[in-house]
Design a protein around this motif. Structure first.
Motif, PDB file in Angstrom:
ATOM      1  N   LYS A  98       0.833  -1.201   0.000  1.00 51.43           N
ATOM      2  CA  LYS A  98       0.000   0.000   0.000  1.00 51.43           C
ATOM      3  C   LYS A  98       0.870   1.254   0.000  1.00 51.43           C
ATOM      4  N   ILE A  99       1.958   1.228   0.760  1.00 54.87           N
ATOM      5  CA  ILE A  99       2.897   2.358   0.766  1.00 54.87           C
ATOM      6  C   ILE A  99       3.554   2.509  -0.589  1.00 54.87           C
ATOM      7  N   LYS A 100       4.002   1.397  -1.140  1.00 50.62           N
ATOM      8  CA  LYS A 100       4.650   1.427  -2.452  1.00 50.62           C
ATOM      9  C   LYS A 100       3.701   1.985  -3.516  1.00 50.62           C
ATOM     10  N   ASN A 101       2.467   1.483  -3.545  1.00 50.15           N
ATOM     11  CA  ASN A 101       1.502   1.917  -4.563  1.00 50.15           C
ATOM     12  C   ASN A 101       1.150   3.397  -4.405  1.00 50.15           C
ATOM     13  N   TYR A 102       1.017   3.848  -3.158  1.00 51.79           N
ATOM     14  CA  TYR A 102       0.674   5.259  -2.934  1.00 51.79           C
ATOM     15  C   TYR A 102       1.783   6.162  -3.462  1.00 51.79           C
ATOM     16  N   LEU A 103       3.034   5.831  -3.191  1.00 53.98           N
ATOM     17  CA  LEU A 103       4.149   6.668  -3.641  1.00 53.98           C
ATOM     18  C   LEU A 103       4.287   6.629  -5.159  1.00 53.98           C
ATOM     19  N   GLU A 104       3.950   5.494  -5.769  1.00 52.44           N
ATOM     20  CA  GLU A 104       4.000   5.431  -7.227  1.00 52.44           C
ATOM     21  C   GLU A 104       2.927   6.324  -7.851  1.00 52.44           C
TER      22      GLU A 104
END
Length: 338
Positions: A126-132
């Protein structure tokens, strides 16, 4: 005489009437205004004293959240951190909830490890997707520790946050977009010395100057120690290699190494067991290697020209092919660094 009595009676009637009217029109506020003012003054002073007594408590709460240890991976700002929230929660600049879990990340008193339950493992992606989706954002790991814990340098809050940072990097979160900060707070550890709400996540506007300095520091101070090779065992399908956590972890490690060595070159070597003939095994090994090559080129920042794919087929077993476990270990992908 008769007239006098009549006049006197009328006087008495009006006098009683006047007294009745006077008593009726008097209100409680009028009585209070004409009464003892000491009680009112006392209540005012009590209210003032109460407000005065509250003020140091508020100041102490602020001090406990802003006097954060400043280190290379620490930022003192604590805006939008809900220190009393339960479970793992991530919020943005406006304090809007990005995601939340009922369960939190746990710590053990005086230990630097963090414990992540399977029920909240998705927070990493979820963190990775949000930053992308929001390239102008960075993520802050707000790591709580107690003043009653052992004194270490850096403090246990920073050490635990760094552990979590490494976990995020392995799934593809850019290291330069992760900020670790410690928050000293009174923590209530349970009978097993465990605290189950140790981490809070915030997303804030990307500090481009900080990120540039972080990248520069990594390049200037890093000692480039490239391992000879890494072996992984991905999941296979009938048509090739499946993208899973093993490959995502590999990509995260390679991204970190690219920061240290932008000219990094990689060879992806496909190995197989001997279940089929040598020609078919060579062909399948090359298919596997090429799929991993394309995945790494699209997820690590390494140019496709700096990644080669080759196959060794069944020619370089590391275990005997006479057992199922041996065949499983021989069917592998090897990453060689140059």
């Amino acid at each position: 005489m008769k007239n006098f009595l009549i006049a006197f009676s009328i006087f008495l009637v009006w006098a009683f009437f006047a007294l009745w009217v006077y008593s009726w029109i008097m209100t409680p506020s009028a009585i209070a205004s004409s009464g003892d003012t000491n009680n009112i003054t006392s209540e005012t002073e009590l209210l003032h004293n109460t407000e005065t007594d509250k003020k140091p408590i508020i100041e102490n709460e602020i001090a406990n959240t802003t006097n954060v240890q400043i280190s290379e991976d620490t930022i003192a700002s604590v805006n939008h951190i809900e220190t009393n929230a339960t479970g793992l929660r991530a919020v943005d600049d406006n304090n809007d909830i990005i995601f939340s879990f009922d369960e939190g990340i746990s710590i053990i008193m005086n230990k630097k490890n963090v414990f992540i339950a399977d029920s909240i493992a998705d927070f990493k992606l979820k963190i990775k997707n949000y930053l992308e989706k929001h390239p102008n954002k960075e993520v802050h790991i707000n790591s709580r520790y107690s003043a009653n814990e052992d004194i270490e340098n850096p403090n246990l809050g920073i050490q635990r946050g760094q552990k979590l940072k490494k976990i995020l990097v392995t799934v593809g979160v850019p290291a330069e977009k992760i900020v670790v900060k410690s928050i000293i707070k009174s923590l209530e550890f349970d009978k097993n010395n465990t605290f189950k709400n140790a981490i809070a996540i915030t997303f804030t506007t990307l500090d481009e100057e900080r990120m540039a300095n972080e990248i520069k520091k990594i390049k200037e101070n890093a000692i480039v120690t490239v391992p000879e090779s890494i072996i992984i065992y991905p999941n296979y399908s009938e048509n090739g290699v499946l993208i899973d956590e093993k490959l995502e972890s590999l990509a995260g490690e390679i991204r970190q190494r690219v920061l240290e060595n932008p000219n990094l070159k990689i060879s992806v070597v496909g190995h197989t067991d001997n279940d089929d003939n040598a020609t078919e095994n060579y062909r399948m090994g090359l298919i596997y290697a090429r799929e991993v090559r394309w995945y790494l080129a699209g997820s690590t920042g390494v140019k496709i020209g700096n990644i080669t794919a080759i196959s060794k087929g069944e020619l370089q077993p590391i275990r005997s092919n006479n057992t199922s476990n041996g065949r499983r270990l021989n069917k592998r992908i090897e990453i060689k660094f140059q």
